[in-house]
Structure formats: structure tokens, C-alpha cells
Design an enzyme around this catalytic site. Structure first.
Site, PDB file in Angstrom:
ATOM      1  CG  ASP A   1     -91.927 -69.400  13.645  1.00  0.00           C
ATOM      2  OD1 ASP A   1     -91.509 -68.289  13.257  1.00  0.00           O
ATOM      3  OD2 ASP A   1     -92.362 -70.279  12.865  1.00  0.00           O
TER       4      ASP A   1
ATOM      5  CG  ASP B   1     -91.122 -64.609  13.593  1.00  0.00           C
ATOM      6  OD1 ASP B   1     -92.073 -65.322  13.208  1.00  0.00           O
ATOM      7  OD2 ASP B   1     -90.388 -64.895  14.563  1.00  0.00           O
TER       8      ASP B   1
ATOM      9  CD  GLU C   1     -89.329 -50.948 -13.718  1.00  0.00           C
ATOM     10  OE1 GLU C   1     -90.098 -51.275 -14.637  1.00  0.00           O
ATOM     11  OE2 GLU C   1     -89.523 -49.961 -12.997  1.00  0.00           O
ATOM     12  CG  PHE C   2     -85.794 -49.477 -16.574  1.00  0.00           C
ATOM     13  CD1 PHE C   2     -86.600 -50.032 -17.554  1.00  0.00           C
ATOM     14  CD2 PHE C   2     -86.367 -48.600 -15.670  1.00  0.00           C
ATOM     15  CE1 PHE C   2     -87.940 -49.720 -17.633  1.00  0.00           C
ATOM     16  CE2 PHE C   2     -87.707 -48.274 -15.747  1.00  0.00           C
ATOM     17  CZ  PHE C   2     -88.502 -48.838 -16.727  1.00  0.00           C
TER      18      PHE C   2
ATOM     19  CB  SER D   1     -86.134 -74.710   5.328  1.00  0.00           C
ATOM     20  OG  SER D   1     -86.185 -73.297   5.562  1.00  0.00           O
TER      21      SER D   1
ATOM     22  CG  ASP E   1     -89.611 -40.957  -7.431  1.00  0.00           C
ATOM     23  OD1 ASP E   1     -90.494 -41.173  -6.562  1.00  0.00           O
ATOM     24  OD2 ASP E   1     -88.805 -41.829  -7.810  1.00  0.00           O
TER      25      ASP E   1
ATOM     26  CD  GLU F   1    -111.588 -55.557 -32.029  1.00  0.00           C
ATOM     27  OE1 GLU F   1    -111.719 -55.849 -33.227  1.00  0.00           O
ATOM     28  OE2 GLU F   1    -110.932 -54.570 -31.623  1.00  0.00           O
TER      29      GLU F   1
ATOM     30  CB  THR G   1     -75.340 -48.586 -10.885  1.00  0.00           C
ATOM     31  OG1 THR G   1     -76.610 -48.040 -11.246  1.00  0.00           O
ATOM     32  CG2 THR G   1     -74.334 -47.452 -10.774  1.00  0.00           C
TER      33      THR G   1
END
Length: 533
Positions: free
Chosen positions: A484, A480, A67-68, A448, A181, A382, A71
Site C-alpha cells: 500500500d 511493505d 550501544e555504549f 500517522s 566479531d 528466591e 563517535t
């Protein structure tokens, strides 16, 4: 703060030579000054190695993106040693929280002792435009990819992996660090050898803690989030829960708590009902199931500590754990889970790249317009009036109140400029699916209006083995839905929105989103432990 190390085959399509870092056109009062009186210059690191990384390292090809920042493979000019350099663009650090995350990540990596299963920090540089974190290079690929590549996947192999993960958790907790995490993507192998060490690579959401200290900030990845995180009162026990989720996935190939929406995932986590009926659980040992139950104990006071997990008989007797294959079903699920995550990440990366300077353009002017009394803060009325004046789509008062409470970090009932930036970025992304369309267009190279299998293969050519036609075919088969042979925008959007919100391309958005969800569940009474009134 994103994948810091290389994945196999990531050279394709990468930038070569020394990267040029553009000057930062956007600074805000949310940033700190350098004390020189020369205007706002963002200072992130407390004690960088230096300011000019090129004096010590040559930056080479790109090996990863988050994200930041980006590398790069980098080389020590004096020794010729290869490292990974994560270059974090300051223009992507939009709020004080983003800045603190980077600062804390470096401080934690400096603080942690050298350990064979934790990626080591070499140096950290800071110039006017970016922070450059030089660390050990890991080129052995992600945890799940290695498992899938092996022909024979067993409970014994899962026990060995879990032992390593818990040893990392134990050393973190011993040194007063809560990871927050833990997930399979944050563990890489050092090299491609069969005996390679597995290493924890990302401390971007980690935090220092003291015994008995409680935390209320909602961070982490939804599937791996402990129930007490959603209740906004947690400690290091959350890492054991996340490791328990990883163990469950290692043994059966799917997460224990899953739903089509964020709220559904959160409610499944709160209910904490573990399914041991689906294949291959009937073939899994009772000691393994016992450990899963004790790691996924919803009450953190009753949950095992890292030391207790390592003392559990299943871990202690890891070499004696069943060496019978858990079956092709588990391997297939792990492969699908891993590759689908990579497809989503690739799309999220495209989205994140569009959430740069243009996303915050005009925010300062909007804040000044709403701050009619020039107090440096705006209240709910506000904010509501200002959004209406700016033509923002109508937002129900209750949702606006929840959003404001989530963003109001100092709890004074108003938003200062830094808090307003977070709300504004959130609202811009909430307004429509423009960014999702941009991500779809990235894959749909021939315009497409469909993603064809060749385009899918090309988009993933540095994420999976380019010879792995079955992986690409499996993704196409899964996404899918009308069969198709191609992926429409509607099918792509459904894939991105399943299980977790695609808009978490922004970590700040993720925090605000889950803060809001937590408040909503609190009001509904969904966050009570069983037996609570």
C-alpha cells in the site's frame, strides 16, 4: 564497541560543537571503586593517556553512534590532525562484563602492531563520566557500500577484499588476539579514493588467547557465528568461519545460513549445508567454491588456518581470478543486505537509547527484597518468588532455569548482584514490545501510524546516498508486504524480528539470549557434530 569511524554524508542531523557529557546518576556494586573511599566511582582503563580530553583535542560533529556511546570527529589541538573519538558513557556500562569489554578493547588496540589494514589507536582518556578512545579516522564508507557503488563487481574484486580480511586475521592470531566479531560492517575504507586501504575498525568483542585455550562465552553476530561458538568450546578458528561467511556473501549477496528465527539460524549453522545452486554460483569458479567449503568446515580441527587461506590458489592468484561480472543480482542483494542492516541498526539505536538509566532503576531495591537472607546472593526459588511478587509475567520454570544458568557466570547456582542486573535488563526487554513501538514512533514522525517513504528517506539520510532513491524504494518494496506504499507497525515489527532478534540492542541481552539458546539446543541434542553419539 560500535562504529568508530565516519560514514560519508553523516553530517546531516548531527550535533555540532563540543558535546556536553552529563554526570552519571547510576552506579552499582557491579562497578569497581577508585580506591579513594569516596563511594563508588567507576574506573575502566588501566593506564589512560589522561583525564581531560579537552586539553589535547577539540571534539566536533557526531559521526556515529553505538550501544555504549557516540563517535565524534576530533582535532588534535597542536597539529590540526583529524581523528575519530569514541566517547563511551559510563552510565551505559551496566555490568562488569560491559566494563571489561571496554577495558579489553583499549588494551588490545594498544597491543596490536601498526598495520595498514587495522585502525590505529592514538590516545585513550577517562573522566568521571566517560571513556574517550581517540583513533584513526576512516571516512571512506563501509565495505558493501563501496562494492555496490562500483559499476562492475567481479570475483577478482572479491578475492582482493578477502585477501585483506585474512591478512588482518593472520596478524591478530599471530599476536594472540581472537577477533570474535568479523562482519562486513566492521571494515571501513580509510578515505574515498579508489586506492584506499580497507581497515578493521572494531575490537569490542576481541579477546587475548593462548594456543590450545578454549572459550565458552557466546558472543558475535548470529549470521557469522561458528558452530563451535554455539557448542561453547572454541578458539581462534571462529574467525576463519566468520571470514568464510563474508566470502560467501561477497560472491552471492546473501548469508549462507539464514532463517526467520534465532533458533533457525543456529540450527542452520550447526547443519552447515552450503547452497551452491542459486544464482550466481554456477558462474563462480570451482577454486572459489573450494575455498568457501574449506573456510566453512564445521569441524574447527579441519578448518583452514589464516596462513592456509592466504596460501590457497584462489587468493594466491587473486589477480587472475575471473574478471567477469557476477551480475546485477549480486549487487542488488548486497545493496539490500547492507541498507536493511542500516535500517535495523537505526531502529536498534533508538531502542538502545531507551535502555539507559531508567532500565536499571529499581533493580537494586528488587535484589535486596529478594535476598531475604541478606547473603548477597539469590537462588532460583528466591528469584521466582521475587518476580511473582513484583508482578513479572509468568515465566515457565524451565525457561527461568535456563536464564539463571546463562547468567550465573561463576556457576555457584545463585545470582550475585552483577548477575542479577543482567537478568533484570533481559526480563524488562522480554516483557513486551514497548521499545519496538518507540523505534517505530521515531520513524513515524507525523504520527500517522505508518512510515511513509518521505519519513523513511529522512530517517536514512545519513546512512545512504540521499540521491539513491532506488535504495529507499527497495527497502519500502521489501518491508511493505501489503503493497500500500507505506509501512505499518506490523510490517515494521516483522522486518525487525526476521532473522535475528531486535532486542539485541543490548550486547548483554545478546549474550544471555544465545547462552540460553545454546543450552536449549544442547538439551535437544542439536549441537552434536555429524557422526557423534
Amino acid at each position: 564497541m560500535g562504529n568508530c569511524c565516519a560514514s560519508p554524508g553523516s553530517e546531516t542531523g548531527s550535533k555540532k560543537g563540543k558535546p556536553k557529557i552529563k554526570s552519571n546518576p547510576f552506579y552499582s556494586e557491579a562497578y569497581t571503586t577508585n580506591g579513594s573511599g569516596t563511594g563508588f566511582k567507576l574506573s575502566v582503563l588501566k593506564d589512560p593517556t589522561g583525564h581531560d580530553i579537552s586539553l589535547m583535542y577539540d571534539l566536533g560533529r557526531e559521526v556515529g553512534r553505538g550501544e555504549f556511546g557516540i563517535t565524534y570527529l576530533c582535532t588534535d589541538i597542536k597539529t590540526g590532525e583529524k581523528y575519530a573519538c569514541k566517547s563511551i558513557s559510563k552510565k551505559k556500562l551496566r555490568t562488569a562484563v560491559d566494563i571489561e569489554d571496554v577495558r579489553r578493547e583499549v588494551e588490545i588496540m594498544k597491543h596490536m602492531p601498526r598495520h595498514p589494514n587495522i585502525v590505529s589507536l592514538k590516545d585513550a582518556f577517562e573522566d568521571d563520566d566517560a571513556v574517550h578512545i581517540v583513533m584513526e579516522l576512516c571516512e571512506g564508507g563501509e565495505l558493501f557500500d563501496r562494492i555496490v557503488a562500483r559499476g562492475h563487481y567481479t570475483e577478482r574484486a572479491a578475492a582482493a577484499v578477502m585477501k585483506t580480511i585474512l591478512e588482518v586475521v593472520q596478524i591478530c592470531h599471530k599476536h594472540g588476539v581472537m577477533h570474535r566479531d568479523l562482519k562486513p560492517e566492521n571494515f571501513l575504507f580509510a578515505n574515498k579514493k579508489e586506492t584506499s586501504a580497507l581497515k578493521a575498525i572494531d575490537f569490542g568483542l576481541s579477546v587475548f588467547f593462548k594456543p590450545g585455550e578454549g572459550f565458552n562465552e557466546i558472543v558475535g553476530s548470529p549470521y557469522y557465528m561458528a558452530p563451535e561458538v554455539l557448542r561453547r568450546n572454541y578458539g581462534p578458528e571462529v574467525d576463519i568461519w566468520s571470514a568464510g561467511v563474508i566470502l560467501y556473501i561477497l560472491l552471492c549477496g546473501v548469508p549462507p545460513f539464514w532463517a526467520e528465527t534465532e533458533q533457525g539460524v543456529a540450527q542452520a549453522i550447526i547443519r552447515s549445508v552450503i547452497d551452491f545452486k542459486r544464482d550466481p554460483w554456477p558462474r563462480v569458479s570451482e577454486t572459489a567454491k573450494d575455498l568457501v567449503r574449506k573456510m566453512l568446515e564445521p569441524d574447527p580441527k579441519k578448518r583452514l588456518s589464516a596462513a592456509q587461506v592466504l596460501e590457497h590458489s584462489w587468493i594466491q592468484n587473486a589477480k587472475k581470478a575471473p574478471n567477469v561480472s557476477l551480475g546485477e543480482t549480486v549487487k542488488a542483494r548486497l545493496k539490500q543486505f547492507s541498507v536493511m542492516n542500516k535500517l535495523k541498526k537505526r531502529a536498534l539505536r533508538v531502542i538502545a537509547e531507551h535502555l539507559s538509566v531508567e532500565e536499571v532503576a529499581g533493580i537494586k531495591e528488587a535484589f535486596e527484597m529478594m535476598d531475604s537472607k541478606k547473603t548477597g546472593k539469590i537462588n532460583l526459588e528466591e528469584l521466582k518468588f521475587g518476580l511473582h511478587k513484583l508482578g513479572q509475567q509468568q515465566i515457565p520454570d524451565t525457561d527461568l532455569q535456563i536464564l539463571m544458568e546463562a547468567a550465573d557466570v561463576d556457576g555457584d547456582g545463585t545470582l550475585n548482584y552483577g548477575e542479577f542486573v543482567a537478568v533484570s535488563v533481559h526480563l524488562k526487554k522480554m516483557a513486551n514490545d514497548e521499545h519496538l513501538h518507540k523505534a517505530f514512533s521515531f520513524f513515524d514522525q507525523n504520527q500517522s501510524d505508518y512510515i511513509e517513504i518521505e519519513e523513511l528517506r529522512e530517517a536514512l539520510n545519513d546512512e545512504v546516498d540521499t540521491n539513491s532513491e532506488e535504495v529507499v524504494a527497495a527497502i519500502m518494496q521489501d518491508v511493505d508486504t501489503d503493497k500500500d506504499g507505506r509501512i505499518s507497525y506490523e510490517e515494521f515489527a516483522a522486518m525487525m524480528k526476521a532473522g535475528t532478534d531486535w532486542r539485541k540492542a543490548s550486547r548483554q541481552y545478546s549474550r544471555e539470549r544465545f547462552n540460553s539458546l545454546s543450552l536449549k539446543l544442547m538439551r535437544e541434542g542439536s549441537l552434536q557434530l555429524e557422526g557423534e553419539n
